[in-house]
Scaffold this motif. Structure first.
Motif: not given
Length: 251
Positions: A183-190, A203-213, A235-244
């Motif tokens: 799902n493209p809506e769950n994808r971002l750069m961290v 990275a992938f922003l999901l309900n229970q977790m941020l999958v990155w690294g 281009d959806d670029l987030r700092e790690l703490d902000d994404a968490m």
């Protein structure tokens, strides 16, 4: 010592065939998603580790579960999933980070497949007799933890129940729908704040977790190589703490 566990690529279902057949393309696929600075840093660290013979061998289990038959229109079955964990917040390395089950090899392990299966059983309680190891990916050096990691691609029609075995090591064990990653809506750069935006990775922003690294890189590469990836906003670029902070919130 027992014999090495054999790989059985032909056991995989048709919908995993593009990934199994092109497993050697995984390294190039995840390197394409990494900025040049990051790639140079990883390459240099791996070279130093090889010369000094430092670092420990490790393996992780990249387990896909789902029906043996491909959907009529091709692609991924709606009920296909990928096994992930979230590491306990108190751990010394990668605390609170989403990861594949896995860890360092033991002297009794006969190769990375044995390591990945043993670690997965210890972390998630999974019945490894239900799993089929299909292929191994390129050995990758993870500088922060000083591990040389081999991802092991595996498949099960039904792996059975999974759960947190040791709360001191693992916070969450989950079979995540593959379509959640697609799902493209769950994808971002961290990126991590101390390193700056030029060090961003998929990275992938999901309900229970941020999958990155490393885990995010491998999953992103898997989607690309298997032909499952859909266009997403790099281009959806987030700092790690902000994404968490966004974990658990709808986007």
């Amino acid at each position: 010592m027992t014999a090495a566990i054999p790989l059985t690529p032909d056991v995989g279902p048709p919908w995993l065939r593009p990934l199994v057949d092109n497993i050697d393309q995984i390294p190039d696929a995840y390197r394409r998603r990494l900025p040049a600075d990051v790639l140079a840093m990883v390459t240099a660290a791996r070279s130093v580790s090889s010369v000094r013979r430092t670092g420990r061998d490790a393996a992780v289990l990249v387990l896909f579960s789902g029906p043996p038959d491909a959907p009529a229109e091709g692609g991924v079955p709606d009920d296909a999933d990928l096994l992930l964990t979230v590491r306990a917040a108190t751990l010394r390395h990668h605390a609170g980070q989403a990861a594949f089950p896995g860890g360092a090899s033991d002297p009794g392990d006969e190769g990375p497949v044995a390591t990945a299966l043993r670690e997965a059983r210890e972390e998630t309680g999974i019945d490894v007799s239900r799993l089929h190891a299909l292929a191994t990916m390129e050995r990758t050096f993870i500088a922060p933890s000083n591990f040389h990691v081999v991802p092991v691609l595996a498949y099960s029609t039904d792996p059975g129940p999974v759960t947190v075995v040791n709360n001191a090591e693992t916070a969450i064990v989950a079979r995540v729908p593959v379509r959640a990653f697609i799902n493209p809506e769950n994808r971002l750069m961290v990126y991590r704040g101390t390193l700056g935006k030029r060090w961003a990775g998929p990275a992938f922003l999901l309900n229970q977790m941020l999958v990155w690294g490393f885990t995010g890189q491998v999953i992103s590469a898997v989607l690309d190589v298997a032909g499952w990836s859909k266009p997403w906003d790099t281009d959806d670029l987030r700092e790690l703490d902000d994404a968490m902070v966004l974990v658990g919130d709808s986007r």
